[in-house]
Design a protein around this motif. Structure first.
Motif, PDB file in Angstrom:
ATOM      1  N   PRO A  44      62.682  28.824  73.532  1.00  0.00           N
ATOM      2  CA  PRO A  44      63.250  27.661  72.843  1.00  0.00           C
ATOM      3  C   PRO A  44      64.733  27.810  72.639  1.00  0.00           C
ATOM      4  CG  PRO A  44      62.120  29.098  71.289  1.00  0.00           C
ATOM      5  CD  PRO A  44      61.827  29.626  72.678  1.00  0.00           C
ATOM      6  N   PRO A  45      65.449  26.693  72.411  1.00  0.00           N
ATOM      7  CA  PRO A  45      66.889  26.759  72.159  1.00  0.00           C
ATOM      8  C   PRO A  45      67.160  27.581  70.901  1.00  0.00           C
ATOM      9  CG  PRO A  45      66.188  24.514  72.606  1.00  0.00           C
ATOM     10  CD  PRO A  45      64.944  25.338  72.441  1.00  0.00           C
TER      11      PRO A  45
ATOM     12  N   GLU B  13      72.724  19.369  73.521  1.00  0.00           N
ATOM     13  CA  GLU B  13      72.420  20.769  73.806  1.00  0.00           C
ATOM     14  C   GLU B  13      71.349  20.882  74.878  1.00  0.00           C
ATOM     15  OE1 GLU B  13      71.306  24.919  71.480  1.00  0.00           O
ATOM     16  OE2 GLU B  13      71.267  23.017  70.386  1.00  0.00           O
ATOM     17  N   ASP B  14      70.260  20.148  74.700  1.00  0.00           N
ATOM     18  CA  ASP B  14      69.172  20.200  75.678  1.00  0.00           C
ATOM     19  C   ASP B  14      69.619  19.649  77.026  1.00  0.00           C
ATOM     20  OD1 ASP B  14      66.284  20.620  76.346  1.00  0.00           O
ATOM     21  OD2 ASP B  14      66.334  18.446  76.597  1.00  0.00           O
TER      22      ASP B  14
ATOM     23  N   TYR C 184      71.792  22.242  78.925  1.00  0.00           N
ATOM     24  CA  TYR C 184      70.989  23.311  79.524  1.00  0.00           C
ATOM     25  C   TYR C 184      70.284  22.815  80.786  1.00  0.00           C
ATOM     26  CZ  TYR C 184      71.431  26.794  75.795  1.00  0.00           C
ATOM     27  OH  TYR C 184      71.904  27.739  74.924  1.00  0.00           O
ATOM     28  N   ARG C 185      69.692  21.632  80.703  1.00  0.00           N
ATOM     29  CA  ARG C 185      68.962  21.082  81.849  1.00  0.00           C
ATOM     30  C   ARG C 185      69.899  20.809  83.030  1.00  0.00           C
ATOM     31  NH1 ARG C 185      63.790  19.134  80.692  1.00  0.00           N
ATOM     32  NH2 ARG C 185      63.203  19.236  78.481  1.00  0.00           N
TER      33      ARG C 185
END
Length: 261
Positions: free
Chosen positions: A13-14, A204-205, A208-209
């Motif tokens: 998880p982050p 943030e997500d 990362y993706r």
């Protein structure tokens, strides 16, 4: 303490909101984490916000480390581009913008003609590699900048936010094209990519993706990073990217997420 970024394929998880990560993601922290010497600057930045404060800080650090370096700042929306332009003017960061020109602070920008856009690119790109004169920052739109433009005079690329598009594939394609402007024949320096992400938000997500898919599409960049990190490990010199991770504890792992190419 400082923790490692997730590698491509890492399902963990982050990071929690109170953690700080050096490297690929330059995290914008809450005022409580601001150093005492930064507080006066933060008060001046009230109308621009924390993220733009960090963008200007990074541009100043780049110039301090290498006065000949040039940078491209990518944004997607005209409103944010104009807010950045106002911040650059307020804090005396010389810049040029492809899409429009800002002739006087507080006045509406004027759209550049096709010929004026060509002049902006030519002036920025044709500067000699040892030149420290003229604006060193080019403000560009992620979506509207002319495709195929060669901008190898720049060795730093700043994404103020992840690209927003109907699909992740399209978003990453825009980001890859933006980065690719500097990674072409004629580039003589390492290229650093800096992503600015607001902690504990959808940015943030997305970041990362997008970064994971970028490595999948451009594996040669990942290989180049491995070589660059190995070279830095054998050298006693420093670089902008390596300076930014010097706060790591010896027993903690950074991985390869400093995006030094």
């Amino acid at each position: 303490g400082t923790k490692r970024l997730r590698s491509p394929g890492d399902a963990s998880p982050p990071h929690a909101p109170d953690e700080t990560v050096d490297g690929e993601i330059l995290r914008v922290r809450e005022p409580g984490a601001v150093q005492p010497e930064e507080r006066e600057g933060r008060r001046r930045w009230g109308r621009f916000g924390s993220k733009l404060f960090r963008v200007v800080q990074k541009l100043r650090a780049i110039e301090q480390n290498d006065p000949t370096a040039r940078a491209i700042v990518f944004v997607q929306w005209a409103s944010l581009r104009r807010k950045l332009a106002a911040a650059f003017a307020e804090f005396q960061v010389p810049f040029v913008c492809l899409e429009e020109r800002f002739e006087a602070q507080g006045k509406d920008p004027v759209a550049n003609s096709l010929w004026e856009r060509d002049d902006v690119i030519t002036s920025f790109q044709s500067a000699s590699h040892d030149s420290t004169d003229g604006p060193k920052v080019l403000l560009l739109s992620l979506q509207d900048a002319a495709s195929g433009t060669n901008l190898t005079r720049a060795s730093h690329v700043l994404f103020v936010h992840p690209m927003s598009a109907e699909t992740q594939r399209v978003a990453v394609a825009y980001e890859s094209q933006a980065l690719g402007r500097c990674l072409r024949l004629g580039q003589t320096k390492h290229v650093c990519l800096w992503r600015f992400v607001t902690l504990a938000t959808v940015e943030e997500d997305l970041s990362y993706r997008h970064q994971e898919e970028l490595w999948q599409r451009r594996p040669e960049l990942l290989a180049a990073r491995v070589e660059a990190k190995a070279a830095r490990g054998m050298s006693s010199g420093t670089s902008i990217a390596s300076n930014d991770v010097m706060g790591l504890h010896e027993d903690e792992d950074l991985d390869l997420d400093d995006l030094f190419w």
